[in-house]
Design a protein around this motif. Structure first.
Motif, short mmCIF file in Angstrom:
data_model
loop_
_atom_site.label_atom_id
_atom_site.label_comp_id
_atom_site.label_asym_id
_atom_site.label_seq_id
_atom_site.Cartn_x
_atom_site.Cartn_y
_atom_site.Cartn_z
N ALA A 219 0.78 -1.14 -0.23
CA ALA A 219 0.01 0.37 0.15
C ALA A 219 0.87 1.60 -0.11
O ALA A 219 0.45 2.36 -0.62
CB ALA A 219 -1.57 0.22 1.40
N GLU A 220 1.77 1.23 0.82
CA GLU A 220 2.42 2.70 1.14
C GLU A 220 2.97 2.89 -0.35
O GLU A 220 3.20 4.40 -0.62
CB GLU A 220 3.85 2.73 2.33
CG GLU A 220 4.75 3.72 2.35
CD GLU A 220 5.12 3.59 3.90
OE1 GLU A 220 6.24 4.95 4.67
OE2 GLU A 220 5.01 2.39 4.53
N ALA A 221 3.65 2.23 -1.26
CA ALA A 221 4.82 2.54 -2.16
C ALA A 221 4.09 2.14 -3.34
O ALA A 221 4.34 3.40 -3.66
CB ALA A 221 5.12 0.56 -2.33
N LEU A 222 2.08 2.25 -3.14
CA LEU A 222 1.46 2.71 -3.77
C LEU A 222 0.99 3.60 -4.09
O LEU A 222 0.21 5.15 -4.84
CB LEU A 222 0.29 1.41 -4.33
CG LEU A 222 1.26 -0.15 -5.26
CD1 LEU A 222 -0.34 -0.60 -4.88
CD2 LEU A 222 1.57 0.11 -6.75
N LEU A 223 1.48 4.61 -3.26
CA LEU A 223 0.34 5.63 -2.67
C LEU A 223 1.14 7.10 -3.83
O LEU A 223 -0.27 7.84 -4.51
CB LEU A 223 0.92 6.31 -1.20
CG LEU A 223 0.16 7.19 -0.47
CD1 LEU A 223 -1.79 7.78 -1.02
CD2 LEU A 223 0.85 8.11 0.73
N GLU A 224 1.79 7.71 -3.74
CA GLU A 224 2.47 7.94 -4.97
C GLU A 224 1.93 8.16 -5.76
O GLU A 224 1.15 8.93 -6.90
CB GLU A 224 3.59 8.73 -4.60
CG GLU A 224 4.07 9.40 -3.41
CD GLU A 224 3.17 10.66 -2.73
OE1 GLU A 224 3.30 11.29 -3.57
OE2 GLU A 224 3.54 10.91 -1.83
#
Length: 282
Positions: A219-224
């Motif tokens: 999830a965090e890696a896909l945020l931007e």
């Protein structure tokens, strides 16, 4: 003299037949891939599975009644076993028509075993003027399970000259992981739907909207990348949930076509190699 005895009174009109359907799908991983294990269908709720070469198993939900109105009830239950993977969509957009009385209801229950994954990707729900509709999504994830959850709603179809002035709409989500509640939301609007959608703090006049939730270590890696797709008509945020992550995105648009222009690449991003369900491309 007027005879008001029961035998002389006009017969009451017969009650309209209501939609009632329930379907359950259970799948598990055997022989190196996800396979159907049990399937139950009742009433107007049907499930079909297109042929696929590997994971995820794809399932298509079908309401054979062709739409919903007041008093109709549909229920879906999907269970994905340990290490298995399933992608769930609908045959077409669900239509919710004007309700003479009561409200239409759909309930979806998803259960995913440890290391499993589910992508809940129904096509848009189209709400018509003076409709009354309640939608419930309950998700139970075991530790290590992942989920991509989506619900999109169109309040009328701009291209068809349709406007939703009044009605009632309620969307309720509850997502648990390892028994702990990790996401809960209730969106209610009505009876003056058009006026409320016009408020800047609600939808700023948008008629199409979607909520999309990813529960995954990615999830965090896909945020931007997700924020780049969402743009300025929506938003995306990310939180840590135990040893996993949670990405929540919301999009709004003036109509369904403009919504899909951003929704399709967003689903492709968040769904990884599984990409879009086949029916989304037809």
């Amino acid at each position: 003299m007027i005879d008001n005895s029961p035998a002389c009174l006009p017969a009451a009109p017969p009650a309209a037949q209501r939609v009632a359907g329930t379907a359950r799908l259970f799948c598990g991983r055997t022989g190196g891939r996800t396979r159907l294990q049990r399937l139950y269908q009742d009433g107007s709720a049907k499930i079909r599975m297109p042929a696929v070469q590997g994971d995820p198993l794809e399932a298509v939900l079908i309401n054979t009644a062709g739409g919903l109105t007041g008093g109709d009830r549909l229920g879906w239950m999907i269970e994905v076993g340990e290490g298995a993977s399933a992608s769930i969509t609908t045959q077409a957009c669900e239509k919710v028509y004007r309700a003479a009385s009561d409200r239409a209801e759909t309930r979806a229950s998803l259960r995913v075993g440890a290391g499993g994954r589910v992508a809940w990707l129904p096509q848009e729900t189209i709400v018509f003027d003076r409709a009354a509709f309640a939608r419930t999504l309950d998700v139970e994830l075991e530790e290590g399970a992942e989920a991509l959850l989506l619900e999109a709603t169109l309040f009328g179809r701009l291209a068809m000259g349709e406007r939703v002035i009044d009605g009632s709409f309620h969307d309720r989500w509850r997502v648990r992981r390892g028994g702990a509640l990790i996401h809960a939301e209730d969106f209610r609007i009505g009876p003056d739907i058009a006026a409320r959608l016009g408020r800047p703090a609600v939808a700023g006049g948008a008629l199409a909207m979607v909520t999309l939730l990813l529960v995954s270590p990615r999830a965090e890696a896909l945020l931007e990348p997700a924020r780049a797709i969402v743009g300025d008509r929506g938003g995306a945020s990310c939180w840590s949930v135990g040893r996993s992550g949670k990405l929540l995105a919301r999009l709004t648009a003036g109509d369904g076509y403009q919504l899909r222009k951003r929704l399709v690449p967003l689903v492709e991003l968040l769904n990884g190699q599984a990409g879009l369900p086949k029916l989304w491309s037809l």
